[in-house]
Motif scaffolding. Structure first.
Motif, mmCIF file in Angstrom:
data_model
loop_
_atom_site.group_PDB
_atom_site.id
_atom_site.type_symbol
_atom_site.label_atom_id
_atom_site.label_comp_id
_atom_site.label_asym_id
_atom_site.label_seq_id
_atom_site.Cartn_x
_atom_site.Cartn_y
_atom_site.Cartn_z
ATOM 1 N N LYS A 78 0.813 -1.210 0.000
ATOM 2 C CA LYS A 78 0.000 0.000 0.000
ATOM 3 C C LYS A 78 0.855 1.272 0.000
ATOM 4 N N PHE A 79 2.074 1.189 0.498
ATOM 5 C CA PHE A 79 2.961 2.355 0.499
ATOM 6 C C PHE A 79 4.379 1.866 0.223
ATOM 7 N N ARG A 80 5.214 2.767 -0.200
ATOM 8 C CA ARG A 80 6.577 2.423 -0.561
ATOM 9 C C ARG A 80 7.477 2.510 0.667
ATOM 10 N N PRO A 81 8.293 1.500 0.915
ATOM 11 C CA PRO A 81 9.231 1.573 2.049
ATOM 12 C C PRO A 81 10.228 2.713 1.845
ATOM 13 N N GLU A 82 10.673 3.284 2.948
ATOM 14 C CA GLU A 82 11.649 4.358 2.904
ATOM 15 C C GLU A 82 12.682 4.138 3.996
ATOM 16 N N GLU A 83 13.881 4.648 3.758
ATOM 17 C CA GLU A 83 14.971 4.515 4.709
ATOM 18 C C GLU A 83 14.611 5.187 6.029
ATOM 19 N N GLY A 84 14.824 4.464 7.139
ATOM 20 C CA GLY A 84 14.567 5.015 8.461
ATOM 21 C C GLY A 84 13.141 4.884 8.933
ATOM 22 N N MET A 85 12.227 4.352 8.121
ATOM 23 C CA MET A 85 10.827 4.219 8.520
ATOM 24 C C MET A 85 10.666 3.020 9.451
ATOM 25 N N GLU A 86 9.910 3.206 10.536
ATOM 26 C CA GLU A 86 9.621 2.117 11.457
ATOM 27 C C GLU A 86 8.372 1.392 10.978
ATOM 28 N N VAL A 87 8.493 0.081 10.761
ATOM 29 C CA VAL A 87 7.413 -0.688 10.141
ATOM 30 C C VAL A 87 7.193 -1.967 10.938
ATOM 31 N N PRO A 179 -3.625 8.200 -17.811
ATOM 32 C CA PRO A 179 -3.892 7.113 -16.850
ATOM 33 C C PRO A 179 -2.650 6.797 -16.011
ATOM 34 N N VAL A 180 -2.842 6.696 -14.710
ATOM 35 C CA VAL A 180 -1.769 6.342 -13.779
ATOM 36 C C VAL A 180 -2.345 5.458 -12.679
ATOM 37 N N ARG A 181 -1.440 4.824 -11.953
ATOM 38 C CA ARG A 181 -1.836 4.135 -10.731
ATOM 39 C C ARG A 181 -1.823 5.142 -9.592
ATOM 40 N N VAL A 182 -2.797 5.113 -8.749
ATOM 41 C CA VAL A 182 -2.913 6.088 -7.666
ATOM 42 C C VAL A 182 -2.635 5.449 -6.311
ATOM 43 N N GLN A 183 -2.100 4.220 -6.307
ATOM 44 C CA GLN A 183 -1.829 3.542 -5.049
ATOM 45 C C GLN A 183 -0.818 2.441 -5.335
ATOM 46 N N GLY A 184 0.068 2.193 -4.375
ATOM 47 C CA GLY A 184 1.016 1.102 -4.508
ATOM 48 C C GLY A 184 2.396 1.585 -4.927
ATOM 49 N N ASP A 224 -3.135 4.635 1.961
ATOM 50 C CA ASP A 224 -3.648 4.628 0.598
ATOM 51 C C ASP A 224 -3.262 5.895 -0.162
ATOM 52 N N LEU A 225 -3.233 7.014 0.549
ATOM 53 C CA LEU A 225 -2.925 8.305 -0.096
ATOM 54 C C LEU A 225 -1.443 8.643 -0.034
ATOM 55 N N TRP A 226 -0.617 7.720 0.398
ATOM 56 C CA TRP A 226 0.794 8.041 0.636
ATOM 57 C C TRP A 226 1.534 8.408 -0.652
ATOM 58 N N SER A 227 1.113 7.914 -1.805
ATOM 59 C CA SER A 227 1.790 8.249 -3.068
ATOM 60 C C SER A 227 1.765 9.737 -3.342
ATOM 61 N N PHE A 228 0.717 10.430 -2.857
ATOM 62 C CA PHE A 228 0.613 11.868 -3.127
ATOM 63 C C PHE A 228 1.386 12.691 -2.106
ATOM 64 N N ASN A 229 2.046 12.008 -1.163
ATOM 65 C CA ASN A 229 3.009 12.662 -0.284
ATOM 66 C C ASN A 229 4.435 12.451 -0.774
ATOM 67 N N ASP A 230 4.578 11.801 -1.932
ATOM 68 C CA ASP A 230 5.900 11.523 -2.476
ATOM 69 C C ASP A 230 6.597 12.834 -2.861
ATOM 70 N N GLU A 231 7.887 12.884 -2.568
ATOM 71 C CA GLU A 231 8.652 14.112 -2.854
ATOM 72 C C GLU A 231 8.700 14.403 -4.348
ATOM 73 N N ALA A 232 8.774 13.373 -5.189
ATOM 74 C CA ALA A 232 8.802 13.589 -6.639
ATOM 75 C C ALA A 232 7.503 14.221 -7.122
#
Length: 527
Positions: A78-87, A179-184, A224-232
């Protein structure tokens, strides 16, 4: 001896190969830890490998464990792993026999509570805000009536249908859907690429350049909305030259793209309402403005008509306007006859005064006076011409005399120059001869010194120079051996010879020299 040691070996223990032992350990670990949940911090994450798999580690303050997410599982996160994230990772523990290591194969991955994601989100928000990406001054105003709208969203969801339906109801315009993917995993990069792609359209290309872009997605959780918090995505939104509306989630959902967008809509339907006006309202507004314009023009015409009538009533009649000019004309016509008579009498008196001065004797005296003045001027002009001719004649004579004397002066200057050149030539010849004599004397003196120092004068006195077979001068007899080829240089020529004895052989008795040989210097026994 060998049988003794064989009898002492622990034959009651089972013997394993390395592969069998590693396989047994692998099966034991996988059976004991078939499904586990591990909480830790992501370390060493560099994104998916070229194969699509992701390799990293989970750690806490005391230990770490290697982790892997296979390609198929990576696409379902559902979201992309990132360095330093606690999971919190769910999966099974297995071993890698090739290097005696164990690792966890992750099947699901979720943040360790919403607080961790919110802390990461706040940290990223502060970083991007410090770069000025959320500044109001850099945002673009939305166009009032766009001709083309670009939509970045999933082509299969209900969002695109809601947007198209709302735009069609309000003001039908051309819509371009990217068209794009909005999640994952990878959805953020797709959204950023879509925004950059719309901005890269050529004005004269096959696809029209949008006047406004809508980035939309339906509601969902923070993950689910984490892709729209992406820095890119945020950087692409801030760099967009085309005005952009963000419509991600519901009204209470806020993502980082909402801060960087030129306008935020609470819902995708609200974004469509912001993008285009209502056509019916515009038509009603135009109709109302048209009616107001028509009424204003009618009222203006009525006001002008009333003003014109008032001005017409205030203006005098034609008889009133012509009364004064007509009276003046009548008065002028009445006085015209009397004025003509008075003018004729005045002219007659003027002619009489002038005719009194036009007598024949007066005209004759004036003619004689003018004739005398003309004669004097003619005489004066003839004298001036004669004086000018005399001056010109004198200048011509002096110029002729100067021209006649010119060859004599030139000839004298030529003779003087020739005598001077001859004198200078004689002096130059004398100086050259003296210089040549002086240099010749110096050469002769140098030649005498050279001849006195030359070794050939020594050879003329009876000496000779001995050279070895290499042409080098021999300075001592000990340098030669028997049978060695040599050459001897006299004053007139050089001859070849061979030695019969050397320093190692005993010297032969020396014959008694003749008187002629006694005068020559001693050269040693060479033959």
């Amino acid at each position: 001896m060998s049988s003794f040691f064989e009898s002492q070996s622990p034959s009651n223990l089972a013997e394993y190969s390395v592969s069998e032992l590693s396989g047994s350990i692998k099966r034991t670990v996988e059976q004991a830890f078939d499904q586990v949940r591990v909480r830790g911090e992501i370390s060493g994450y560099r994104g998916p490998h070229s194969s699509g798999h992701a390799y990293f580690a989970l750690k806490d303050d005391k230990a770490r464990i290697d982790a892997v997410i296979w390609k198929g599982t990576m696409s379902r996160l559902k979201f992309r792993p990132e360095e330093g994230m606690e999971v919190i990772a769910t999966g099974k523990v297995t071993t890698f026999p090739g290097s005696s290591k164990y690792q966890i194969v992750i099947e699901t991955l979720e943040p360790a509570g919403a607080g961790a994601l919110m802390a990461l989100l706040e940290e990223r928000k502060r970083k991007l805000a410090a770069e000025g990406l959320f500044e109001t001054a850099r945002k673009h105003p939305l166009p009032f009536m766009p001709r083309v709208i670009g939509v970045v969203t999933s082509p299969t969801g209900a969002v695109i249908r809601d947007i198209l339906h709302r735009i069609s109801d309000r003001f039908p315009v051309h819509v371009v859907v990217w068209p794009v993917r909005v999640q994952g995993e990878g959805s953020g990069n797709e959204v950023a690429a879509a925004i950059e792609g719309f901005n890269a359209f050529a004005p004269d290309g096959p696809i029209a350049v949008p006047d406004v872009i809508i980035v939309a997605r339906g509601g969902g959780s923070l993950e689910d909305l984490w892709s729209f918090n992406d820095e890119a995505v945020v950087r692409a939104t801030a760099a967009s030259r085309i005005p952009l509306i963000s419509a991600v989630g519901h009204e209470t959902d806020w993502t980082l793209i909402d801060y960087a967008a030129d306008q935020r809509a609470p819902t995708p339907t609200g974004a469509a309402e912001m993008a285009v006006p209502v056509k019916a309202e515009l038509e009603a507004m135009i109709s109302g403005l048209g009616a107001r314009l028509k009424g204003a023009a009618s009222r203006q015409m009525d006001n002008r008509r009333q003003s014109l009538r008032a001005l017409g009533r205030a203006m005098p009649s034609l008889d009133q306007l012509l009364a004064l000019p007509r009276r003046r004309f009548d008065e002028a016509a009445a006085g015209l006859g009397r004025g003509l008579q008075m003018n004729t009498a005045d002219k007659r008196r003027s002619f009489e005064r002038i005719s009194a001065h036009l007598r024949p004797d007066m005209l004759s005296s004036r003619l004689a006076e003018r004739r005398q003045r003309l004669s004097e001027r003619m005489v004066r002009a003839e004298r001036i011409v004669e004086r000018m001719m005399d001056r010109a004649r004198g200048r011509t004579a002096s110029a002729d005399a100067s021209l006649r004397a010119l060859p004599a002066r030139i000839l004298g200057q030529v003779h003087r120059s020739r005598d001077r050149i001859n004198g200078l030539s004689a002096r130059a010849d004398t100086a050259v001869i003296a210089d040549v004599r002086r240099l010749k004397g110096l050469v002769v003196a140098q030649d005498r010194v050279l001849q006195s120092l030359s070794y050939r004068n020594v050879l003329k006195r009876g000496y000779a120079i001995v050279y070895d077979d290499k042409g080098a001068p021999v300075h001592a007899a000990g340098a030669l051996g028997p049978g060695q080829a040599i050459s001897i240089e006299f004053s007139d020529d050089r001859i070849a010879a061979v030695t019969t004895s050397g320093s190692a052989a005993p010297a032969k008795p020396v014959k008694k020299r003749t008187e002629k040989q006694a005068d020559a210097p001693k050269q040693g026994s060479l033959f």
